[in-house]
Design an enzyme around this catalytic site. Structure first.
Site, PDB file in Angstrom:
ATOM      1  N   CYS A 184     -13.978   3.484   8.914  1.00  0.00           N
ATOM      2  CA  CYS A 184     -15.176   2.976   8.647  1.00  0.00           C
ATOM      3  C   CYS A 184     -14.733   1.833   8.307  1.00  0.00           C
ATOM      4  O   CYS A 184     -14.439   1.035   7.381  1.00  0.00           O
ATOM      5  CB  CYS A 184     -15.772   4.137   7.966  1.00  0.00           C
ATOM      6  SG  CYS A 184     -17.722   3.567   7.816  1.00  0.00           S
ATOM      7  N   ASP A 199       0.431  -1.560  -0.233  1.00  0.00           N
ATOM      8  CA  ASP A 199       0.275  -0.020   0.574  1.00  0.00           C
ATOM      9  C   ASP A 199       0.888   1.142   0.426  1.00  0.00           C
ATOM     10  O   ASP A 199       0.716   1.984   0.580  1.00  0.00           O
ATOM     11  CB  ASP A 199      -0.738  -0.138   1.187  1.00  0.00           C
ATOM     12  CG  ASP A 199      -1.580   1.179   0.907  1.00  0.00           C
ATOM     13  OD1 ASP A 199      -2.321   1.290  -0.002  1.00  0.00           O
ATOM     14  OD2 ASP A 199      -2.340   1.761   2.130  1.00  0.00           O
ATOM     15  N   CYS A 212     -16.922   8.586   1.187  1.00  0.00           N
ATOM     16  CA  CYS A 212     -16.463   7.354   1.864  1.00  0.00           C
ATOM     17  C   CYS A 212     -15.894   7.977   3.067  1.00  0.00           C
ATOM     18  O   CYS A 212     -14.992   9.072   3.407  1.00  0.00           O
ATOM     19  CB  CYS A 212     -15.441   6.788   1.090  1.00  0.00           C
ATOM     20  SG  CYS A 212     -15.471   5.163   1.915  1.00  0.00           S
TER      21      CYS A 212
END
Length: 343
Positions: free
Chosen positions: A237, A130, A210
């Site tokens: 979230c 990532d 988002c």
């Protein structure tokens, strides 16, 4: 070699391993371009930069002949939705409650990579977690690890969706695995649970709505129309992940470093709101939360306090109205207005 690699990676702690070619996902360039053209990446300018590399893994490192994709579980040991019923407490995404996964997973990837080089002297590798223009999820689907669900996250029939992805690009030729097919069926649980309607359609995400993007990547004030939807979520979230029926097959994580810190399971919003920069850095040392900085973090906390109904939050918010950061000060003013409207 392939069987030995999979066996070693599993011994090293990875739950699932698959291989694909660097050119196995030709469709992602067009999808990424459409996503950016529609502005759904928000302020994440890095998604538009180096588009050629991000849209074509083979161009990122032309010498690579295989991409090894690996899954590292971080399955929670309690219901991540339960915290949403306690508005005085902070909801932090499960993945961020332990040590920074970048460091933990990369160390394990390097271990597997060194083993591969030992077996094939002269081989070269590059590892990614990532942190580079690599489209991990499409590559993982091509490598057979799972499929991108309607919430756009990767799902697995034997891991659910609580896992990190790591990639090892290598010059070693390895037999590729068959890609995984989509198994969402008619289920809409992840789409319907989203508090801010971030999914324009199944398999599509508008990052600008988002909560994970808003609380982590978005700089400055968050659209007031979306703040109520944040609830007490101050970093990320998990709603769309938590409701997925495939989680009944999730496996527990093996690395203790990824286990949630007790003080991050349900921290007190009022205590977090009082953090100055030095205290923030100390408290979140070794945590991925540290990277967003104190100002963005406290901005999120202010919004959560505005949604909390806590009358005792008034003095803390009054102080934050004088904060040097404009987004924090504006967030505190908004929060006070919300609390006054509840009385």
């Amino acid at each position: 070699m392939k069987a030995a690699l999979v066996a070693y990676a599993r011994e090293a702690g990875f739950a699932k391993v698959g291989v694909c070619r660097p050119d196995a996902v030709p469709q992602i360039a067009g999808r990424l371009q459409a996503f950016v053209d529609e502005g759904r990446h928000g302020q994440m300018g890095w998604m538009a930069e180096r588009m050629a590399w991000r849209g074509d893994p083979a161009a990122l490192w032309p010498k690579a002949r295989s991409v090894i994709m690996l899954a590292e579980p971080y399955t929670p040991d309690q219901d991540p939705m339960e915290i949403l019923g306690h508005p005085a407490k902070a909801a932090i995404s499960v993945y961020a409650q332990g040590r920074d996964y970048h460091d933990v997973v990369k160390k394990r990837l390097k271990n597997v990579g060194r083993w591969l080089i030992e077996q094939r002297p002269g081989a070269e590798i590059k590892v990614f977690v990532d942190t580079a223009p690599v489209m991990e999820k499409p590559l993982a689907q091509a490598a057979g690890l799972g499929w991108q669900g309607k919430h756009t996250n990767l799902l697995s029939r034997d891991l659910g969706n609580w896992f990190f992805l790591g990639a090892i690009f290598t010059t070693v030729e390895l037999e590729p695995d068959a890609p995984e097919a989509e198994h969402c069926g008619s289920c809409r649980a992840c789409l319907d649970i989203c508090p801010t309607d971030a999914f324009p359609a199944p398999f599509q995400l508008d990052a600008r709505r988002c909560i994970s993007y808003l609380t982590i990547e978005h700089k400055g004030p968050i659209d007031q129309a979306l703040r109520k939807g944040l609830g007490n979520r101050i970093y990320g979230c998990d709603d769309c992940l938590a409701v997925c029926p495939w989680n009944k097959f999730a496996k527990a994580g093996r690395d203790a470093k990824l286990v949630a810190r007790e003080d991050l399971r349900a921290p007190d919003l009022l205590e977090l709101a009082a953090l100055d920069d030095a205290a923030f850095r100390r408290f979140f040392s070794g945590s991925p939360i540290k990277r967003i900085g104190r100002d963005r973090f406290v901005r999120n906390v202010a919004y959560a306090l505005g949604n909390s109904g806590l009358a005792q939050a008034g003095p803390v918010l009054q102080r934050l109205m004088d904060d040097p950061d404009p987004a924090v000060a504006e967030g505190a003013r908004w929060a006070l207005e919300q609390l006054e409207g509840m009385t």
